[in-house]
Design a protein around this motif. Structure first.
Motif, PDB file in Angstrom:
ATOM      1  N   ILE A 112       0.866  -1.170   0.000  1.00 27.55           N
ATOM      2  CA  ILE A 112       0.000   0.000   0.000  1.00 27.55           C
ATOM      3  C   ILE A 112       0.906   1.224   0.000  1.00 27.55           C
ATOM      4  N   LEU A 113       0.665   2.109  -0.958  1.00 31.98           N
ATOM      5  CA  LEU A 113       1.456   3.326  -1.084  1.00 31.98           C
ATOM      6  C   LEU A 113       0.552   4.531  -0.845  1.00 31.98           C
ATOM      7  N   TRP A 114       0.910   5.349   0.146  1.00 29.55           N
ATOM      8  CA  TRP A 114       0.228   6.606   0.385  1.00 29.55           C
ATOM      9  C   TRP A 114       1.062   7.685  -0.294  1.00 29.55           C
ATOM     10  N   THR A 115       0.440   8.480  -1.140  1.00 28.79           N
ATOM     11  CA  THR A 115       1.121   9.634  -1.728  1.00 28.79           C
ATOM     12  C   THR A 115       0.334  10.864  -1.310  1.00 28.79           C
ATOM     13  N   ILE A 116       1.025  11.769  -0.687  1.00 29.43           N
ATOM     14  CA  ILE A 116       0.392  12.989  -0.211  1.00 29.43           C
ATOM     15  C   ILE A 116       0.921  14.136  -1.056  1.00 29.43           C
ATOM     16  N   ASP A 117       0.007  14.808  -1.730  1.00 32.24           N
ATOM     17  CA  ASP A 117       0.337  15.969  -2.541  1.00 32.24           C
ATOM     18  C   ASP A 117       0.057  17.195  -1.666  1.00 32.24           C
ATOM     19  N   HIS A 118       1.135  17.783  -1.123  1.00 29.72           N
ATOM     20  CA  HIS A 118       0.978  18.917  -0.210  1.00 29.72           C
ATOM     21  C   HIS A 118       0.407  20.143  -0.916  1.00 29.72           C
ATOM     22  N   GLU A 119       0.744  20.309  -2.184  1.00 30.11           N
ATOM     23  CA  GLU A 119       0.260  21.469  -2.938  1.00 30.11           C
ATOM     24  C   GLU A 119      -1.246  21.413  -3.150  1.00 30.11           C
ATOM     25  N   LYS A 120      -1.747  20.247  -3.570  1.00 30.55           N
ATOM     26  CA  LYS A 120      -3.181  20.093  -3.835  1.00 30.55           C
ATOM     27  C   LYS A 120      -3.968  19.625  -2.616  1.00 30.55           C
ATOM     28  N   LYS A 121      -3.248  19.318  -1.537  1.00 33.16           N
ATOM     29  CA  LYS A 121      -3.872  18.797  -0.314  1.00 33.16           C
ATOM     30  C   LYS A 121      -4.750  17.583  -0.634  1.00 33.16           C
ATOM     31  N   HIS A 122      -4.123  16.657  -1.328  1.00 36.64           N
ATOM     32  CA  HIS A 122      -4.820  15.454  -1.799  1.00 36.64           C
ATOM     33  C   HIS A 122      -3.973  14.225  -1.471  1.00 36.64           C
ATOM     34  N   THR A 123      -4.619  13.190  -0.981  1.00 36.56           N
ATOM     35  CA  THR A 123      -3.938  11.936  -0.670  1.00 36.56           C
ATOM     36  C   THR A 123      -4.442  10.847  -1.595  1.00 36.56           C
ATOM     37  N   HIS A 124      -3.510  10.139  -2.212  1.00 37.14           N
ATOM     38  CA  HIS A 124      -3.827   8.953  -3.005  1.00 37.14           C
ATOM     39  C   HIS A 124      -3.357   7.745  -2.210  1.00 37.14           C
ATOM     40  N   ILE A 125      -4.220   6.772  -2.066  1.00 42.04           N
ATOM     41  CA  ILE A 125      -3.839   5.502  -1.436  1.00 42.04           C
ATOM     42  C   ILE A 125      -3.938   4.450  -2.526  1.00 42.04           C
TER      43      ILE A 125
ATOM     44  N   LYS B 227     -15.427   6.830  -0.076  1.00 37.99           N
ATOM     45  CA  LYS B 227     -16.410   7.793   0.440  1.00 37.99           C
ATOM     46  C   LYS B 227     -16.387   7.839   1.961  1.00 37.99           C
ATOM     47  N   LYS B 228     -16.262   6.687   2.585  1.00 39.59           N
ATOM     48  CA  LYS B 228     -16.228   6.623   4.050  1.00 39.59           C
ATOM     49  C   LYS B 228     -14.977   7.320   4.593  1.00 39.59           C
ATOM     50  N   LEU B 229     -13.828   7.087   3.981  1.00 43.97           N
ATOM     51  CA  LEU B 229     -12.588   7.729   4.422  1.00 43.97           C
ATOM     52  C   LEU B 229     -12.663   9.249   4.265  1.00 43.97           C
ATOM     53  N   ARG B 230     -13.183   9.696   3.132  1.00 45.93           N
ATOM     54  CA  ARG B 230     -13.321  11.143   2.902  1.00 45.93           C
ATOM     55  C   ARG B 230     -14.221  11.777   3.961  1.00 45.93           C
ATOM     56  N   SER B 231     -15.317  11.110   4.249  1.00 44.02           N
ATOM     57  CA  SER B 231     -16.279  11.632   5.213  1.00 44.02           C
ATOM     58  C   SER B 231     -15.702  11.649   6.635  1.00 44.02           C
ATOM     59  N   GLN B 232     -15.102  10.546   7.047  1.00 36.93           N
ATOM     60  CA  GLN B 232     -14.582  10.443   8.411  1.00 36.93           C
ATOM     61  C   GLN B 232     -13.399  11.366   8.657  1.00 36.93           C
ATOM     62  N   HIS B 233     -12.529  11.514   7.663  1.00 37.98           N
ATOM     63  CA  HIS B 233     -11.300  12.289   7.863  1.00 37.98           C
ATOM     64  C   HIS B 233     -11.395  13.717   7.334  1.00 37.98           C
ATOM     65  N   LYS B 234     -12.500  14.033   6.652  1.00 37.78           N
ATOM     66  CA  LYS B 234     -12.695  15.376   6.084  1.00 37.78           C
ATOM     67  C   LYS B 234     -11.485  15.801   5.249  1.00 37.78           C
ATOM     68  N   LYS B 235     -11.004  14.866   4.423  1.00 41.00           N
ATOM     69  CA  LYS B 235      -9.848  15.113   3.552  1.00 41.00           C
ATOM     70  C   LYS B 235     -10.148  14.604   2.160  1.00 41.00           C
ATOM     71  N   ASP B 236      -9.424  15.140   1.192  1.00 39.31           N
ATOM     72  CA  ASP B 236      -9.543  14.703  -0.200  1.00 39.31           C
ATOM     73  C   ASP B 236      -8.674  13.460  -0.378  1.00 39.31           C
ATOM     74  N   ILE B 237      -9.308  12.315  -0.429  1.00 40.34           N
ATOM     75  CA  ILE B 237      -8.611  11.022  -0.515  1.00 40.34           C
ATOM     76  C   ILE B 237      -9.156  10.257  -1.715  1.00 40.34           C
TER      77      ILE B 237
END
Length: 165
Positions: free
Chosen positions: A37-50, A89-99
């Motif tokens: 599992i690779l988490w990539t966090i784009d600090h500029e766009k404030k977006h996380t890809h898992i 959808k659940k992760l976005r809702s629970q963490h209030k982040k763009d995932i």
């Protein structure tokens, strides 16, 4: 990546025997435990890809019931209401982040599927389902010269497909 401060990467080797991280599937195939599992966090766009990666042989991607691709491969399509869609959808809702969640199967070098395909054939038959080949890289598993697909490695293709490059 030209701007190294823009991204953070975290890689996890998911050990199935520990039942670490799994995704429940819609059918009898049970739970999908991706190997990496690779988490990539784009600090500029404030977006996380898992990104879930699972290296498999052809048999590990086939369904014995339908003789087609199995639920683990179909998971990558992220159709509305699918396990990956619902989890995202659940992760976005629970963490209030763009995932955004992604899933990729990686065919081993020993697999015949996809060998000697043109880019158009690979796009239609493999990449449409997020299946890539490990030997779409400059060096194969044994360090020998390998093949690129249209000059791109499987990582180039994956990162382009999810919008990182």
């Amino acid at each position: 990546f030209s701007d190294q401060n823009r991204y953070a990467f975290y890689l996890l080797r998911n050990v199935e025997s520990l039942k670490s991280i799994g995704i429940y599937l819609d059918d009898d195939e049970g739970v999908f435990y991706p190997d990496f599992i690779l988490w990539t966090i784009d600090h500029e766009k404030k977006h996380t890809h898992i990104i879930f990666f699972d290296p498999k042989g052809e048999r590990g991607m086939s369904s014995t019931k339908t003789f087609g691709v199995n639920q683990k491969v179909r998971l990558a399509l992220k159709e509305t209401g699918s396990p990956l869609d619902l989890l995202e959808k659940k992760l976005r809702s629970q963490h209030k982040k763009d995932i955004t969640l992604h899933s990729f199967m990686i065919l081993r070098d020993s697999s015949e599927k996809g060998k000697r395909m043109t880019f158009e054939e690979a796009q239609r038959e493999l990449l449409a389902s997020n299946v890539v080949r490990l030997d779409w890289h400059e060096r194969d598993e044994k360090g020998q010269r390998s093949q690129l697909l249209e000059g791109k490695s499987y990582l180039d293709i994956i990162f382009a497909k999810i919008g990182l490059i």
